[in-house]
Design a protein around this motif. Structure first.
Motif, PDB file in Angstrom:
ATOM      1  N   SER A  81       1.008  -1.099  -0.091  1.00 28.60           N
ATOM      2  CA  SER A  81      -0.161  -0.575  -0.055  1.00 28.60           C
ATOM      3  C   SER A  81       0.698   1.127  -0.286  1.00 28.60           C
ATOM      4  O   SER A  81       0.500   2.363  -0.260  1.00 28.60           O
ATOM      5  N   TYR A  82       1.838   1.218   0.742  1.00 33.26           N
ATOM      6  CA  TYR A  82       2.909   2.651   0.436  1.00 33.26           C
ATOM      7  C   TYR A  82       3.754   2.764  -1.204  1.00 33.26           C
ATOM      8  O   TYR A  82       3.294   4.010  -1.229  1.00 33.26           O
ATOM      9  N   ASP A  83       4.069   1.503  -1.847  1.00 34.76           N
ATOM     10  CA  ASP A  83       4.499   1.710  -3.307  1.00 34.76           C
ATOM     11  C   ASP A  83       3.175   2.793  -3.642  1.00 34.76           C
ATOM     12  O   ASP A  83       2.885   3.776  -4.786  1.00 34.76           O
ATOM     13  N   ALA A  84       1.622   2.362  -3.941  1.00 32.01           N
ATOM     14  CA  ALA A  84       0.299   2.551  -4.185  1.00 32.01           C
ATOM     15  C   ALA A  84       0.175   3.364  -4.099  1.00 32.01           C
ATOM     16  O   ALA A  84      -0.196   4.514  -4.634  1.00 32.01           O
ATOM     17  N   LEU A  85       1.032   4.834  -2.470  1.00 33.37           N
ATOM     18  CA  LEU A  85       0.216   5.606  -2.296  1.00 33.37           C
ATOM     19  C   LEU A  85       1.396   6.507  -2.462  1.00 33.37           C
ATOM     20  O   LEU A  85       0.402   7.445  -3.052  1.00 33.37           O
ATOM     21  N   THR A  86       2.275   6.108  -3.055  1.00 33.95           N
ATOM     22  CA  THR A  86       3.691   7.384  -2.955  1.00 33.95           C
ATOM     23  C   THR A  86       3.749   6.977  -5.089  1.00 33.95           C
ATOM     24  O   THR A  86       4.592   7.212  -5.240  1.00 33.95           O
ATOM     25  N   GLY A  87       2.688   6.217  -5.586  1.00 35.21           N
ATOM     26  CA  GLY A  87       3.069   6.570  -7.159  1.00 35.21           C
ATOM     27  C   GLY A  87       3.821   5.378  -7.727  1.00 35.21           C
ATOM     28  O   GLY A  87       4.291   5.638  -8.714  1.00 35.21           O
ATOM     29  N   ASN A  88       4.813   4.101  -6.732  1.00 36.41           N
ATOM     30  CA  ASN A  88       5.946   3.390  -7.196  1.00 36.41           C
ATOM     31  C   ASN A  88       6.005   2.558  -7.440  1.00 36.41           C
ATOM     32  O   ASN A  88       6.173   1.635  -8.039  1.00 36.41           O
ATOM     33  N   ALA A  89       4.050   1.934  -7.479  1.00 38.14           N
ATOM     34  CA  ALA A  89       3.448   0.356  -8.198  1.00 38.14           C
ATOM     35  C   ALA A  89       2.123   0.415  -8.710  1.00 38.14           C
ATOM     36  O   ALA A  89       1.631   1.592  -7.833  1.00 38.14           O
ATOM     37  N   SER A  90       1.730   0.301  -9.638  1.00 33.87           N
ATOM     38  CA  SER A  90       0.485  -0.027  -9.872  1.00 33.87           C
ATOM     39  C   SER A  90      -0.139  -0.400  -9.170  1.00 33.87           C
ATOM     40  O   SER A  90       0.658  -1.825  -7.827  1.00 33.87           O
ATOM     41  N   LEU A  91      -1.546  -0.318  -9.437  1.00 40.76           N
ATOM     42  CA  LEU A  91      -2.802  -0.778  -8.746  1.00 40.76           C
ATOM     43  C   LEU A  91      -2.778  -2.837  -9.013  1.00 40.76           C
ATOM     44  O   LEU A  91      -2.995  -3.046  -8.249  1.00 40.76           O
ATOM     45  N   GLN A  92      -3.068  -2.810 -10.078  1.00 40.37           N
ATOM     46  CA  GLN A  92      -2.385  -4.166 -10.737  1.00 40.37           C
ATOM     47  C   GLN A  92      -1.069  -5.321 -10.210  1.00 40.37           C
ATOM     48  O   GLN A  92      -1.485  -6.076  -9.504  1.00 40.37           O
ATOM     49  N   GLU A  93      -0.029  -4.152  -9.661  1.00 42.03           N
ATOM     50  CA  GLU A  93       1.115  -4.945  -9.182  1.00 42.03           C
ATOM     51  C   GLU A  93       0.757  -5.035  -7.836  1.00 42.03           C
ATOM     52  O   GLU A  93       0.842  -6.039  -7.215  1.00 42.03           O
ATOM     53  N   ALA A  94       0.061  -4.076  -7.317  1.00 42.82           N
ATOM     54  CA  ALA A  94       0.318  -3.741  -5.836  1.00 42.82           C
ATOM     55  C   ALA A  94      -0.844  -4.887  -5.445  1.00 42.82           C
ATOM     56  O   ALA A  94      -0.708  -5.557  -3.769  1.00 42.82           O
ATOM     57  N   ILE A  95      -2.434  -4.515  -5.543  1.00 38.68           N
ATOM     58  CA  ILE A  95      -3.281  -5.636  -4.887  1.00 38.68           C
ATOM     59  C   ILE A  95      -3.338  -7.266  -5.453  1.00 38.68           C
ATOM     60  O   ILE A  95      -2.906  -7.326  -6.614  1.00 38.68           O
ATOM     61  N   ARG A  96      -3.862  -7.986  -4.146  1.00 42.00           N
ATOM     62  CA  ARG A  96      -3.913  -9.448  -4.424  1.00 42.00           C
ATOM     63  C   ARG A  96      -5.206  -9.687  -4.088  1.00 42.00           C
ATOM     64  O   ARG A  96      -5.753  -9.637  -3.760  1.00 42.00           O
ATOM     65  N   GLY A 102     -13.518 -13.187  -4.503  1.00 40.44           N
ATOM     66  CA  GLY A 102     -14.256 -11.519  -4.422  1.00 40.44           C
ATOM     67  C   GLY A 102     -13.438 -10.409  -3.781  1.00 40.44           C
ATOM     68  O   GLY A 102     -14.459  -9.707  -3.521  1.00 40.44           O
ATOM     69  N   LEU A 103     -12.875 -11.029  -2.613  1.00 36.83           N
ATOM     70  CA  LEU A 103     -12.218 -10.361  -1.646  1.00 36.83           C
ATOM     71  C   LEU A 103     -10.911 -10.270  -1.962  1.00 36.83           C
ATOM     72  O   LEU A 103      -9.599 -11.330  -2.198  1.00 36.83           O
ATOM     73  N   ASP A 104     -10.301  -8.981  -2.599  1.00 32.02           N
ATOM     74  CA  ASP A 104      -8.922  -8.386  -2.733  1.00 32.02           C
ATOM     75  C   ASP A 104      -8.602  -7.946  -1.512  1.00 32.02           C
ATOM     76  O   ASP A 104      -8.895  -7.297  -0.497  1.00 32.02           O
ATOM     77  N   LEU A 105      -7.023  -7.771  -1.280  1.00 27.53           N
ATOM     78  CA  LEU A 105      -6.172  -7.166  -0.603  1.00 27.53           C
ATOM     79  C   LEU A 105      -4.973  -6.391  -1.543  1.00 27.53           C
ATOM     80  O   LEU A 105      -4.663  -6.464  -2.048  1.00 27.53           O
ATOM     81  N   LEU A 106      -5.319  -4.804  -0.177  1.00 23.62           N
ATOM     82  CA  LEU A 106      -3.770  -4.366  -0.718  1.00 23.62           C
ATOM     83  C   LEU A 106      -2.679  -4.482   0.356  1.00 23.62           C
ATOM     84  O   LEU A 106      -3.523  -3.657   1.507  1.00 23.62           O
ATOM     85  N   PRO A 107      -1.786  -4.769   0.524  1.00 24.06           N
ATOM     86  CA  PRO A 107      -1.230  -5.189   1.602  1.00 24.06           C
ATOM     87  C   PRO A 107      -0.402  -4.050   2.015  1.00 24.06           C
ATOM     88  O   PRO A 107      -0.063  -3.175   1.169  1.00 24.06           O
ATOM     89  N   SER A 108       0.153  -3.869   3.771  1.00 18.46           N
ATOM     90  CA  SER A 108       0.380  -2.919   3.987  1.00 18.46           C
ATOM     91  C   SER A 108       2.388  -2.884   4.040  1.00 18.46           C
ATOM     92  O   SER A 108       2.340  -4.626   3.269  1.00 18.46           O
ATOM     93  N   GLY A 109       2.780  -2.347   3.863  1.00 19.47           N
ATOM     94  CA  GLY A 109       4.343  -2.157   4.203  1.00 19.47           C
ATOM     95  C   GLY A 109       4.711  -1.708   5.039  1.00 19.47           C
ATOM     96  O   GLY A 109       4.229  -0.458   5.904  1.00 19.47           O
ATOM     97  N   GLU A 110       6.504  -2.356   5.828  1.00 14.74           N
ATOM     98  CA  GLU A 110       6.783  -1.663   6.712  1.00 14.74           C
ATOM     99  C   GLU A 110       7.271  -0.295   6.569  1.00 14.74           C
ATOM    100  O   GLU A 110       7.248   0.568   7.745  1.00 14.74           O
TER     101      GLU A 110
END
Length: 284
Positions: A81-96, A102-110
């Motif tokens: 989620s940090y990478d998605a928030l800062t624009g360092n990753a696309s949503l397609q890459e970050a969401i699992r 039917g349930l997806d997750l954008l995981p946390s990062g330290e």
């Protein structure tokens, strides 16, 4: 197990496939830890997903408990989620995807641990999650529910969640200091309403870790209902060993033991939310 969970949903009067007319973005927040916030994000999200809703959990808690509880280990959280928030990753890459269809997750990062300092001088520091939400709406198929699992503190990440969300769902442990903590949270929400997000509102207060053998739990529930009225959900989440065990197996309780009291309670909560949305649709 997912099929069994759907049967459990039908038993609790949920209509599989019944979908709200528009999505909802809810921040699950309480500045006190250990109140069942992440447990609620995981299990409410799962309960909504197994009856036909598309659900996304945004894990913005640096502890990453929602990610762990859905089977995403620390080594599997990049991009996060940090990478998605800062624009360092696309949503397609970050969401699992998760074990629940039917349930997806954008995981946390330290990396989220340091954002209060890292983002301090950014003019848009309070709106990064709102901007991310806009990207989600533009780039991905629509989600019926987006649940934001906030940190157990009123920090910049929580401010971002309140700025991006429509409503706040407040898990509240049935304990002595519950109302004191709730009053602090309500003041914070009012501050956000006055400055950043005038449409923010209390979606509901959820009483968790209820022990009917304990008179204090009953008294706290009565006190909260007296103060918050019909904003308190009818559903009570009980103390339940199976509910506590499930995250260590990387599975929501609905898949770990769909018949345990905790799973059944979250199915009832999902039914209550759907009924609430149907009433809202009727009143519009």
């Amino acid at each position: 197990m997912a099929r069994a969970a759907v049967q459990t949903a039908e038993d609790t009067a949920l209509a599989p496939g019944a979908l709200a007319s528009e999505g909802r973005v809810l921040a699950l927040a309480n500045q006190k830890g250990g109140v069942g916030k992440t447990t609620t994000a995981i299990n409410l999200g799962s309960a909504l997903a197994v009856v036909g809703f598309s659900v996304l959990i945004l894990d913005i808690d640096p502890q990453g408990n929602a990610s762990t509880g859905l089977g995403i280990g620390k080594r599997e959280r990049s991009p996060s989620s940090y990478d998605a928030l800062t624009g360092n990753a696309s949503l397609q890459e970050a969401i699992r995807s998760t074990p629940v269809p039917g349930l997806d997750l954008l995981p946390s990062g330290e990396e989220l641990l340091g954002v209060d300092l890292e983002w301090a001088d950014m003019s848009e520091r309070c709106f990064l999650l709102r901007n991310l939400m806009r990207r989600i709406n533009e780039e991905l198929p629509p989600y019926h529910w987006i649940l934001i699992d906030c940190p157990p503190s009123l920090n910049l990440l929580t401010v971002n969640a309140f700025t991006a969300a429509e409503g706040v769902l407040v898990p509240l442990q049935c304990e002595f200091f519950a109302l004191e903590g709730l009053s602090q949270l309500l003041r914070a929400i009012e501050n956000i309403r006055n400055s950043l997000n005038p449409s923010l509102y209390i979606y509901g207060v959820l009483l968790t870790m209820m022990d009917r053998r304990n008179r204090l739990s009953e008294q706290v529930a009565e006190d909260v209902r007296e103060v918050m009225g019909d904003r308190v959900f009818s559903t009570l989440i009980p103390r339940n060993v199976r509910l506590s065990e499930a995250p260590s197996h990387g599975r929501p309780a609905l898949l770990y033991d769909h018949r345990c009291p905790g799973s059944l309670a979250y199915m009832r909560l999902a039914a209550e939310l759907i009924h609430k949305e149907q009433q809202n649709d009727t009143s519009r």
